[in-house]
Design a protein around this motif. Structure first.
Motif: not given
Ligand code: EPU
Length: 339
Positions: A250-255, A261-266
């Motif tokens: 989901x995050x990759x799609x947005x990226x 965009x700065x997201x935080x991989x868990x």
């Protein structure tokens, strides 16, 4: 102990929203609880525990509860060793005054949680957190009064089942206890700079490499002041949404559309996406929904422009959730409680 009726909620709400409490009483010592609880039983109303009112959206109209404004105070060192100090603090103490006091005592552990509004009793309920610290890392035990039995006992850290802005007190144990005291273990070791971008930047710019506890507290207060409106000036409840945790896909799609965009991989395939970023990039920063607006300096915060009702707040929330869902496919979850 005095029990009042039909008390205006707004002064007890940092968002300045809400109708009236049917019954209301101030609790300044644990002995007062029994009488208050008996009263509630007699009148067949639920108990509502009120701390600082800084993370709650109260409903309009009459809320049929006995609200207990917890003002049980106290601050004592209960254990001291070479490496750490345990302090026992009354639920009614103002959180930030406690932080200030521990910093002055040279104790480390809660300095990054400076300037969070609210009371000590709320700190474990909410597992308050900021700049890489959460209260779960310092709470050893929570002393509670059990409403049905009148027993007073301690709940250990592991039984508090802390999670992200979450604990047993918001789930299985909801409505079961009144928190009387919280015991925190703070260390005497040198503090380290919170590994959080805004804080690192603050110290780099000032060329401070081994900051003192007071300097860390100052930094946090400075950073928060620029991002979070002071509730005494602009009514708000801090972050209005939780930062959603989504599958990496989901995050990759947005990226793909927003490479910067700065997201935080868990761990294990999940990414934390800042809700503030989603709201801003859905075009809602500064957006006015009648009496409620998205704060123009931080899209994660909703502010009451003066006359908002809880219905206005809920409508604004629903609209934001809808727009973000349409744009990014992520459903935001509200952070403050609704009562
Ligand atoms: N961002 C935007 N636009 C905005 C706001 C934020 O793009 O309008 C981006 C920022 O640029 C940054 C990211 O979102 O890259 C994260 O922002 P920030 O570091 O300010 O933290 P946050 O995730 O918005 C969380 C907590 C705060 C806590 C701060 C600092 C939640 C829901 N909020 O906010 O907690 O103070 O981190 O640790 O977890 C609260 O719970 O009430 C609260 C204020």
């Amino acid at each position: 102990m005095e029990i009042k009726e039909y008390i205006n909620i707004k002064p007890f709400s940092s968002l300045k929203v809400g109708g009236q409490f049917r019954y209301f009483s101030v609790i300044s010592k644990i002995e007062d609880l029994k009488e208050a609880i008996n009263f509630a039983k007699e009148k067949n109303v639920k108990i509502f525990v009120l701390g600082g009112g800084s993370n709650i959206v109260f409903s309009d109209g009459i809320i049929d509860v006995l609200a207990l404004k917890i003002e049980m105070k106290g601050f004592a060192v209960v254990l001291e060793s070479d490496g750490y100090t345990d302090i026992k603090v009354g639920a009614g103490e103002i959180w930030d005054e406690v932080v200030s006091r521990t910093v002055d005592m040279g104790l480390s552990g809660i300095e990054s949680l400076s300037a969070i509004p609210g009371t000590v009793g709320a700190s474990p309920v909410q597992n308050i957190g900021a700049y890489g610290s959460e209260i779960k890392d310092t709470v050893t035990e929570v002393e509670v009064y059990e409403i049905t039995t009148g027993k007073i006992f301690n709940i250990e850290n592991k039984d508090c089942r802390f999670g992200y802005r979450d604990s047993v007190f918001k789930n299985e144990a909801r409505g079961r206890y009144i928190i009387a005291n919280v015991i925190y273990r703070l260390t005497k070791s040198n503090p380290s700079i919170p590994k959080y971008p805004d804080v690192l930047k603050y110290f780099e710019e000032r060329e401070i490499y081994g900051p003192t506890l007071s300097q860390i507290r100052e930094a946090i207060i400075f950073i928060r002041r620029n991002k979070l409106p002071n509730p005494n000036e602009i009514p708000n409840v801090g972050s209005f949404f939780k930062n959603p945790i989504v599958q990496n896909g989901v995050a990759d799609n947005i990226k793909r559309d927003f490479p910067n965009a700065k997201f935080f991989a868990l761990d294990d395939g999940f990414t934390k996406v800042p809700a503030g970023w989603l709201i801003e990039n859905a075009g809602l920063k500064g957006k006015v929904f009648g009496n409620v607006s998205v704060y123009d300096k931080n899209a994660l915060v909703l502010v009451n422009s003066g006359e908002a009702t809880s219905e206005d707040v809920v409508n604004a929330r629903n609209e934001i959730v809808k727009v973000v869902k349409e744009k990014f496919g992520i459903t935001l979850e509200q952070e403050p409680e609704i009562v």
